[in-house]
Enzyme design. Structure first.
Site, PDB file in Angstrom:
ATOM      1  N   ASP A  14      28.343  10.383   0.581  1.00 44.54           N
ATOM      2  CA  ASP A  14      28.365  11.771   0.135  1.00 44.54           C
ATOM      3  C   ASP A  14      28.275  12.726   1.315  1.00 44.54           C
ATOM      4  OD1 ASP A  14      28.520  13.727  -1.799  1.00 44.54           O
ATOM      5  OD2 ASP A  14      26.905  12.896  -2.997  1.00 44.54           O
ATOM      6  N   HIS A  36      36.648  13.683   5.410  1.00 40.32           N
ATOM      7  CA  HIS A  36      36.979  12.374   4.844  1.00 40.32           C
ATOM      8  C   HIS A  36      37.451  11.405   5.934  1.00 40.32           C
ATOM      9  CE1 HIS A  36      36.271  13.835   0.901  1.00 40.32           C
ATOM     10  NE2 HIS A  36      37.327  14.623   0.843  1.00 40.32           N
ATOM     11  N   LEU A  59      30.653 -10.565   7.139  1.00 35.66           N
ATOM     12  CA  LEU A  59      30.147  -9.619   6.145  1.00 35.66           C
ATOM     13  C   LEU A  59      31.043  -9.608   4.909  1.00 35.66           C
ATOM     14  CD1 LEU A  59      28.167  -7.172   5.549  1.00 35.66           C
ATOM     15  CD2 LEU A  59      30.027  -5.727   6.408  1.00 35.66           C
TER      16      LEU A  59
END
Length: 233
Positions: free
Chosen positions: A10, A27, A121
């Site tokens: 956010d 972004h 990961l």
């Protein structure tokens, strides 16, 4: 160390506005932060990382911003493939993919296929994802099996539901991080967050660093997972 960390990204737009830049600049910087945190999370010993990149509600944003986000997503798929090859990262996309453009769906499939055997990961990206939508799709899948005689209603339990979710085979998050001081779930992983610890930080996502991730993990380690409160000294 939490095994699985989920993050609601956010503040990209607000971060950019504060710098006098367009939202899309935020972004783009946020996408770079995702790449950095993936590497740092794996070095710290986190096994699963899930990020909320684009929700089912994000389609309601201005068309110009949505188009820019889709362009950024296309570019990120290429970058993510290179990063995954370098770090042996296993990538999986959560969400309803049918609304995405065909070329994006192809890139997602290529990325998932190319990385599925990697042992680094486990990185999940939620794209066109909504927790309620995920549950509806899961229940429809189970209802179809019942209608076909493959499953009885009595056989539907928590394990069956979890196997029908986008996150099938992935452990529930131990820790949820939300940036930019927002304190709501926003339709993210509604089923999976039942026993997850929450950590909220005022830091906007583009400014989120390894040090901020460490702070979140340290806060998590002061929680008593048995009772949901702070550990006694």
């Amino acid at each position: 160390m939490p095994r699985h960390v989920a993050i609601i990204l956010d503040g990209n737009g607000r971060w950019a506005k504060a710098k006098g830049m367009p939202r899309n600049y935020g972004h783009a910087q946020g996408a770079r932060t995702v790449e950095t945190i993936c590497e740092e999370a794996y070095r710290m010993g986190i096994q699963y990382l899930t990020v909320y990149a684009f929700s089912t509600e994000n389609w309601n944003r201005p068309k110009e911003e949505v188009d820019a986000l889709m362009k950024l997503l296309r570019n990120y798929m290429k970058t993510c493939l290179k990063t995954a090859e370098k770090n042996r990262m296993c990538v999986r996309v959560l969400g309803e993919k049918s609304r995405l453009d065909p070329d994006i769906r192809i890139r997602i499939e290529e990325l998932e296929q190319a990385t599925r055997d990697n042992d680094g990961l486990h990185f999940q990206i939620a794209i066109n994802y909504g927790g309620r939508d995920e549950l509806v799709r899961a229940f429809r899948k189970l209802a179809t099996q019942v209608a076909a005689g493959e499953l009885t209603p009595a056989a539907i339990d928590q394990d069956r539901i979890e196997d029908a979710l986008d996150t099938a085979g992935i452990p529930a998050p131990d820790l949820l991080i939300r940036t930019c001081n927002e304190q709501r779930i926003s339709n993210f992983l509604l089923w999976q967050l039942a026993y997850t610890e929450f950590y909220v930080t005022p830091v906007a996502w583009p400014d989120f660093t390894k040090e901020e991730l460490i702070k979140a993990v340290e806060a998590y380690n002061h929680r008593d997972r048995r009772y949901g409160g702070l550990k006694e000294e």
